[in-house]
Every structure is written in C-alpha cells, then in structure tokens.
Design an enzyme around this catalytic site. Structure first.
Site, mmCIF file in Angstrom:
data_model
loop_
_atom_site.group_PDB
_atom_site.id
_atom_site.type_symbol
_atom_site.label_atom_id
_atom_site.label_comp_id
_atom_site.label_asym_id
_atom_site.label_seq_id
_atom_site.Cartn_x
_atom_site.Cartn_y
_atom_site.Cartn_z
ATOM 1 N N TRP A 40 0.871 -1.180 0.000
ATOM 2 C CA TRP A 40 0.000 0.000 0.000
ATOM 3 C C TRP A 40 0.907 1.228 0.000
ATOM 4 O O TRP A 40 1.597 1.485 1.000
ATOM 5 C CB TRP A 40 -0.876 -0.029 1.246
ATOM 6 C CG TRP A 40 -1.683 1.173 1.647
ATOM 7 C CD1 TRP A 40 -1.590 1.837 2.844
ATOM 8 C CD2 TRP A 40 -2.743 1.810 0.936
ATOM 9 N NE1 TRP A 40 -2.530 2.838 2.909
ATOM 10 C CE2 TRP A 40 -3.249 2.848 1.743
ATOM 11 C CE3 TRP A 40 -3.321 1.601 -0.327
ATOM 12 C CZ2 TRP A 40 -4.297 3.677 1.338
ATOM 13 C CZ3 TRP A 40 -4.361 2.426 -0.724
ATOM 14 C CH2 TRP A 40 -4.844 3.451 0.096
ATOM 15 N N SER A 42 1.129 4.353 0.776
ATOM 16 C CA SER A 42 0.251 5.135 1.649
ATOM 17 C C SER A 42 0.585 6.620 1.652
ATOM 18 O O SER A 42 1.739 7.017 1.814
ATOM 19 C CB SER A 42 0.409 4.582 3.077
ATOM 20 O OG SER A 42 -0.009 5.503 4.052
ATOM 21 N N GLY A 43 -0.448 7.434 1.514
ATOM 22 C CA GLY A 43 -0.275 8.888 1.615
ATOM 23 C C GLY A 43 0.013 9.301 3.047
ATOM 24 O O GLY A 43 0.817 10.208 3.301
ATOM 25 N N PHE A 44 -0.644 8.643 3.980
ATOM 26 C CA PHE A 44 -0.437 8.956 5.399
ATOM 27 C C PHE A 44 1.012 8.715 5.785
ATOM 28 O O PHE A 44 1.643 9.532 6.458
ATOM 29 C CB PHE A 44 -1.375 8.088 6.244
ATOM 30 C CG PHE A 44 -1.223 8.294 7.726
ATOM 31 C CD1 PHE A 44 -1.904 9.313 8.370
ATOM 32 C CD2 PHE A 44 -0.385 7.477 8.475
ATOM 33 C CE1 PHE A 44 -1.754 9.514 9.736
ATOM 34 C CE2 PHE A 44 -0.225 7.666 9.839
ATOM 35 C CZ PHE A 44 -0.917 8.686 10.474
ATOM 36 N N ASP A 54 -1.332 14.395 7.074
ATOM 37 C CA ASP A 54 -1.823 13.852 5.803
ATOM 38 C C ASP A 54 -3.001 14.713 5.335
ATOM 39 O O ASP A 54 -4.161 14.375 5.549
ATOM 40 C CB ASP A 54 -2.251 12.395 6.066
ATOM 41 C CG ASP A 54 -2.729 11.688 4.810
ATOM 42 O OD1 ASP A 54 -2.424 12.148 3.701
ATOM 43 O OD2 ASP A 54 -3.417 10.649 4.953
ATOM 44 N N ASP A 81 -2.338 4.828 -3.128
ATOM 45 C CA ASP A 81 -3.298 5.693 -2.423
ATOM 46 C C ASP A 81 -3.206 7.073 -3.070
ATOM 47 O O ASP A 81 -2.311 7.854 -2.748
ATOM 48 C CB ASP A 81 -2.870 5.751 -0.949
ATOM 49 C CG ASP A 81 -3.683 6.726 -0.129
ATOM 50 O OD1 ASP A 81 -4.720 7.208 -0.622
ATOM 51 O OD2 ASP A 81 -3.265 6.995 1.023
ATOM 52 N N ARG A 155 -13.110 4.739 -2.917
ATOM 53 C CA ARG A 155 -13.157 4.745 -1.437
ATOM 54 C C ARG A 155 -14.209 5.753 -0.991
ATOM 55 O O ARG A 155 -14.110 6.934 -1.334
ATOM 56 C CB ARG A 155 -11.770 5.140 -0.927
ATOM 57 C CG ARG A 155 -11.710 5.568 0.527
ATOM 58 C CD ARG A 155 -10.257 5.709 0.926
ATOM 59 N NE ARG A 155 -10.072 6.389 2.189
ATOM 60 C CZ ARG A 155 -8.896 6.520 2.802
ATOM 61 N NH1 ARG A 155 -7.798 6.016 2.250
ATOM 62 N NH2 ARG A 155 -8.784 7.164 3.947
ATOM 63 N N HIS A 186 -14.261 2.805 4.721
ATOM 64 C CA HIS A 186 -13.400 3.185 5.833
ATOM 65 C C HIS A 186 -14.257 3.682 6.993
ATOM 66 O O HIS A 186 -15.337 4.233 6.785
ATOM 67 C CB HIS A 186 -12.455 4.302 5.370
ATOM 68 C CG HIS A 186 -11.151 4.356 6.124
ATOM 69 N ND1 HIS A 186 -10.648 3.311 6.849
ATOM 70 C CD2 HIS A 186 -10.235 5.359 6.256
ATOM 71 C CE1 HIS A 186 -9.492 3.652 7.389
ATOM 72 N NE2 HIS A 186 -9.223 4.887 7.051
HETATM 73 C C1 SPV Z 1 -3.271 5.952 4.291
HETATM 74 O O1 SPV Z 1 -2.554 5.063 4.781
HETATM 75 O O2 SPV Z 1 -2.814 6.942 3.718
HETATM 76 C C2 SPV Z 1 -4.736 5.836 4.382
HETATM 77 C C3 SPV Z 1 -5.324 5.036 5.461
HETATM 78 O O3 SPV Z 1 -5.403 6.441 3.576
HETATM 79 S S1 SPV Z 1 -5.843 6.095 6.738
HETATM 80 O O4 SPV Z 1 -4.710 6.933 7.111
HETATM 81 O O5 SPV Z 1 -6.312 5.268 7.830
HETATM 82 O O6 SPV Z 1 -6.929 6.919 6.224
HETATM 83 MG MG MG Z 2 -4.347 7.932 2.544
#
Ligand code: SPV
Ligand code: MG
Length: 290
Positions: A40, A42-44, A54, A81, A155, A186
């Site tokens: 993944w 991930s943006g976060f 984020d 993401d 999403r 989510h």
């Molecule tokens: C990410 O990991 O960037 C997500 C998941 O989008 S969350 O941070 O839980 O929204």
């Molecule tokens: Mg994200």
C-alpha cells in the site's frame, strides 16, 4: 502477466489479499520478505515521513517518486493511495497515466474534497464531493487506464464524515455503476461494528476493501466470515512500527549515555548490507572492475 493481473489472480486464488503499508523501498522489501501479497503506497505514511499531517501537503510528484522507487525494489503489486486524485476528473486522468507508468497495480481514489484531511483524526474537517462529481472521477479513471486489469478502487468516506450507513451504501452502489472495480469502506469507529454492518448490507456487484487501522480486532478470520471483503490494507502499520522502534532505541541511547546496551537489541549492520544487496555488488565488482 502485469502486476495488476497478478493482484487480481491472487485475490481470486486466495480469497483475501493482505496488503502492507510502505513508505520507502526498504519498508517494501521488508514487507515482501515477511510474506504480504502486496504493498500500500500510503499517503499517510509518506506525509508522516516528511513530518507533515496527511492533508494534501505532499505532492503527486513526491508520491510518484516513492512509488517508482518501491516498484524498482519489490516484485509485489502496489496499491496506490491517490487520495482525491489531486483535483477534478481531469487531474484524475493525468494521475492514472502517471501511476500506471510508475508501476501501480491498483489505485484508490476517495470521495473527499481537495485538499483532504486525514480520516482518523478527531474533529477533522470531512467534506465529501457530490456523488455525481465522484462518479465522473471514477469514470475518468476507468476510461484512461491502459491496462484493463488496473484496479480502480473507489473509497467512500461517508462513514468517516458521519453520514451513516445508508449514504455509504448509496454512494458505493453509485461508484460501482460508474465503473469501480472494488469499494474501499473506511471507518474511524474504535470497533469494527460499522464496517461489519456495511459488509453484511453490501449487495453490490464488486468486492470490498477494508483498512483496520481504528478497529484492529477485525482480523483475517472475522473478515473472511463476512464473505464480501477481498482485500485488507494494513494502512499505517509500517510507519507506526518504525516510529515505535526508533523512539525506544533513541530514548535508551540518551538514557544510557551511549549505544553500549542498545546495540545488542538491533539487527547488526550486516543485515542492512543484506537488504542493500551488497552481495550482488561484490559479485559485480569481481566480474567487472579491472
Ligand atoms: C493511508 O494510509 O494513507 C490511508 C489510510 O489512507 S488512513 O490513514 O487510515 O486513512
Ligand atoms: Mg491515505
């Protein structure tokens, strides 16, 4: 077989694929060695790596650079993401081209407004675009992919925004009608009740994706029991694992006045050499350096 086809095949074969968050090539290598089915991007995690929240503060270029570097180091399929798609449907078209070229096997686009606010933060401003606008973004993503196997995952943040299950189901059905291959649902509730209820109520033609960040007790066994979920994303666990390990080690070094005690509890530098592919380089040196 493309990575996108591989991801689809793994889902069909295994019923449920386990996708681990990655924020760097090294975290991707470790996830692959641990046995995950995919990554993944991930943006976060990328935001956290830069010490930023984020909130659409890191750019598409930064995220693409990370994804490209990960793709170069891992054979696993990558689920990208792409947040809100960096703007409107036109931005989505551009993003899909770029992410496919960078090596993504799937993209996840969320129905929040740009700039977005991270989903799990207490009191976050959670605004959604209209269903019609988001359908246009999904349709744009589907129409612009080169590889028909690239998964376009819609999403919905309806539960995150407090709009309730009926709205979440309505949005998800509308996104499937626009061409989404899967729906990511989510929730930020501290237990999985919202997600389990949504999954039980889901009658759509495509499978679901979940991200048990806020409700960790939703394990593989419980997910499989729901029947409609084919992908689980461990969304922030790589950065949390890294922060946990670094905090503990750094605090001990300061407290101990040196590294004399902590070093025994860490991998030796030879393990880092291995992860860096040092053996390969040594062999190439023998072969080619004259
Ligand atoms: C990410 O990991 O960037 C997500 C998941 O989008 S969350 O941070 O839980 O929204
Ligand atoms: Mg994200």
């Amino acid at each position: 077989m493309s990575k996108a086809s591989l991801l689809r095949a793994r889902m069909a074969e295994r019923g449920l694929v386990h996708i681990m968050a990655a924020h760097s090539p090294l975290s991707a290598i470790l996830a692959e060695e641990a046995g995950f089915d995919g990554l993944w991007a991930s943006g976060f995690e990328l935001s956290a790596l830069y010490g930023l929240p984020d909130m659409s503060l890191t750019s598409m270029t930064q995220h693409l650079d990370m994804l490209r570097a990960i793709a170069g180091c891992s054979s696993l399929p990558i689920v990208a993401d792409i947040d809100t798609g960096y703007g409107n449907a036109i931005n989505v078209i551009h993003a899909i081209r770029e992410y496919e070229r960078a090596g993504a096997a799937a993209v996840v686009i969320e129905d929040k407004t740009f700039p977005k606010v991270t989903s799990l933060v207490a009191g976050g401003r959670q605004e959604l675009v209209t269903i019609e606008e988001f359908q246009g973004k999904i349709a744009a993503a589907v129409a612009s992919r080169q590889d028909p196997a690239l998964l376009v995952i819609a999403r919905t943040e309806a539960l995150i925004a407090g709009l309730g299950e009926a709205e979440a189901l309505k949005r998800a059905q509308a996104y499937v009608a626009a061409g989404a291959d899967m729906i990511l649902i989510h929730s930020k509730k501290k237990d999985p009740s919202e997600i389990e209820s949504f999954a039980r109520g889901w009658t759509g033609a495509v499978p679901l994706v979940v991200v048990p960040n806020a409700y960790p007790e939703l394990d593989a066994e419980r997910i499989r029991a729901l029947g409609t979920i084919r992908m689980v994303i461990y969304g922030n666990y790589a950065i949390r694992a890294a922060v946990t390990a670094m905090q503990q080690a750094f605090r001990r070094i300061v407290a101990d006045g040196g590294v004399q005690s902590v070093h025994k509890d860490m991998v030796p530098v030879e393990e880092i050499f291995r992860l860096q592919g040092m053996d390969r380089i040594k062999a190439d040196e023998k072969r080619f350096l004259r």
